[in-house]
Design an enzyme around this catalytic site. Structure first.
Site, PDB file in Angstrom:
ATOM      1  N   GLU A  28       0.847  -1.200   0.000  1.00  0.00           N
ATOM      2  CA  GLU A  28       0.000   0.000   0.000  1.00  0.00           C
ATOM      3  C   GLU A  28       0.882   1.250   0.000  1.00  0.00           C
ATOM      4  O   GLU A  28       2.109   1.172   0.125  1.00  0.00           O
ATOM      5  CB  GLU A  28      -0.902   0.031   1.242  1.00  0.00           C
ATOM      6  N   ASN A 168     -10.446   4.205   2.173  1.00  0.00           N
ATOM      7  CA  ASN A 168      -9.532   4.029   1.044  1.00  0.00           C
ATOM      8  C   ASN A 168      -9.767   5.139   0.025  1.00  0.00           C
ATOM      9  O   ASN A 168     -10.656   5.981   0.176  1.00  0.00           O
ATOM     10  CB  ASN A 168      -9.744   2.665   0.380  1.00  0.00           C
ATOM     11  N   ASP A 229     -10.210   0.407  -4.036  1.00  0.00           N
ATOM     12  CA  ASP A 229      -9.161   0.449  -3.020  1.00  0.00           C
ATOM     13  C   ASP A 229      -8.398   1.758  -3.175  1.00  0.00           C
ATOM     14  O   ASP A 229      -9.002   2.804  -3.374  1.00  0.00           O
ATOM     15  CB  ASP A 229      -8.267  -0.786  -3.153  1.00  0.00           C
TER      16      ASP A 229
END
Length: 331
Positions: A28, A168, A229
């Site tokens: 991430e 997100n 996401d």
């Protein structure tokens, strides 16, 4: 939703190249550091920060004491001073790679059921951190939120938004007048108007709503496009989004029109970012491998790797976290 849209923003048959290093458990928060000429990201489940230089074979990992949800480059009085890191329930300053961490702020939630997740800095230098509700058992509740951490003077931590299960997709329009934020389990991306300070105000509009996962769906089956996401906005205001479990990247114009859809050789892309590497814009995508079915990992061996390809758009430079000199720890 429009499917199989062809767009000059990215080659429809884009060749994805995996950066060196082993698979991450949950990659991430990627960004391109313009001064260091390095890519950075985190491995949340692997509890590590990761960085590498293009063209080099070695990838550096730095173990963290808890899950790093997101990171950003830091500076003070115009001078680069390392990184800020959102660990599970606190914000830390990392003045030097591999060195010590100094806690700057605590995040006001129960770390037993929430942790820091997606986040980044705004143009003013404030660090915005979304959270995820992850109880040990039972359904996820919409009690996670978005926090603004301002370290430009003292330490100010504000809960700005709430009512999501997994925060997100945080991003701002190039002019700072709009903010995007997604709730992944709800399959929705919302957009707020921002005030003169860059704070979201009023009632948001639904920027994109995606179909939920059909009953009985399994990875590799048709019929599910994934859920939103991590995301990024380019210099033209287009919103790029990784579709978790959808094995694809989507791009939307500020109007909401879908500009493109590109397949990617991992089932679970987690976040996208854009960076100008030697004058060529690269689209970088992190992905997940932890907890994925063995059949999926065998079918998609690049799962968990960091992938990139060239993009025909202009990247916005990363926003820095601005630190008051009182918060800066010497390396």
């Amino acid at each position: 939703m429009t499917a199989n849209v062809s767009s000059p923003l990215l080659d429809p048959g884009a060749a994805w190249t995996a950066l060196p290093g082993p698979a991450l458990q949950l990659g991430e928060s990627p960004f391109w550091h313009p001064l260091e000429q390095r890519w950075y990201c985190v491995d949340i489940a692997g509890r590590a920060l990761v960085r590498w230089c293009p063209g080099e074979a070695d990838v550096e990992r730095w173990a963290m004491p808890s899950e790093p949800g997101c990171i950003a480059p830091a500076r003070s009085n115009g001078v680069a001073v390392g990184l800020v890191v959102a660990l599970r329930d606190r914000i830390c300053h990392a003045p030097q790679w591999g060195g010590g961490l100094r806690e700057l702020a605590a995040l006001p939630f129960d770390a037993a059921t929430q942790r820091a997740n997606d986040g980044k800095c705004d143009a003013s230098g404030r660090f915005w951190v979304g959270t995820v509700h992850e109880p040990a058992s039972g359904p996820r509740e919409s009690v996670a939120g978005l926090y603004c951490v301002d370290l430009r003077g003292g330490v100010l931590v504000r809960r700005v938004l709430e009512g999501v299960a997994t925060a997100n997709g945080l991003a701002w329009s190039p002019d700072g007048q709009c903010m995007y934020w997604a709730d992944t389990p709800a399959h929705v991306i919302r957009r707020w108007r921002c005030d003169a300070h860059g704070d979201p105000v009023g009632v948001p509009s639904v920027f994109q709503q995606f179909d939920f996962k059909p009953d009985g769906w399994q990875p590799g089956m048709a019929g599910y496009a994934g859920r939103p996401d991590g995301a990024a906005v380019d210099a033209h205001g287009n919103y790029w989004c990784a579709m978790y479990e959808g094995a694809r990247i989507l791009c939307f114009a500020p109007t909401g029109q879908q500009l493109g859809q590109w397949d990617i050789p991992v089932q679970c892309p987690t976040m996208v970012c854009l960076g100008a590497v030697e004058g060529v814009t690269q689209l970088l995508v992190t992905s997940a491998s932890r907890g994925r079915p063995a059949e999926e990992l065998a079918r998609m061996p690049l799962s968990g790797r960091v992938l990139h390809t060239a993009a025909q758009v202009q990247a916005l430079p990363v926003h820095w976290c601005e630190l008051d000199a009182r918060h800066v720890t010497a390396p």
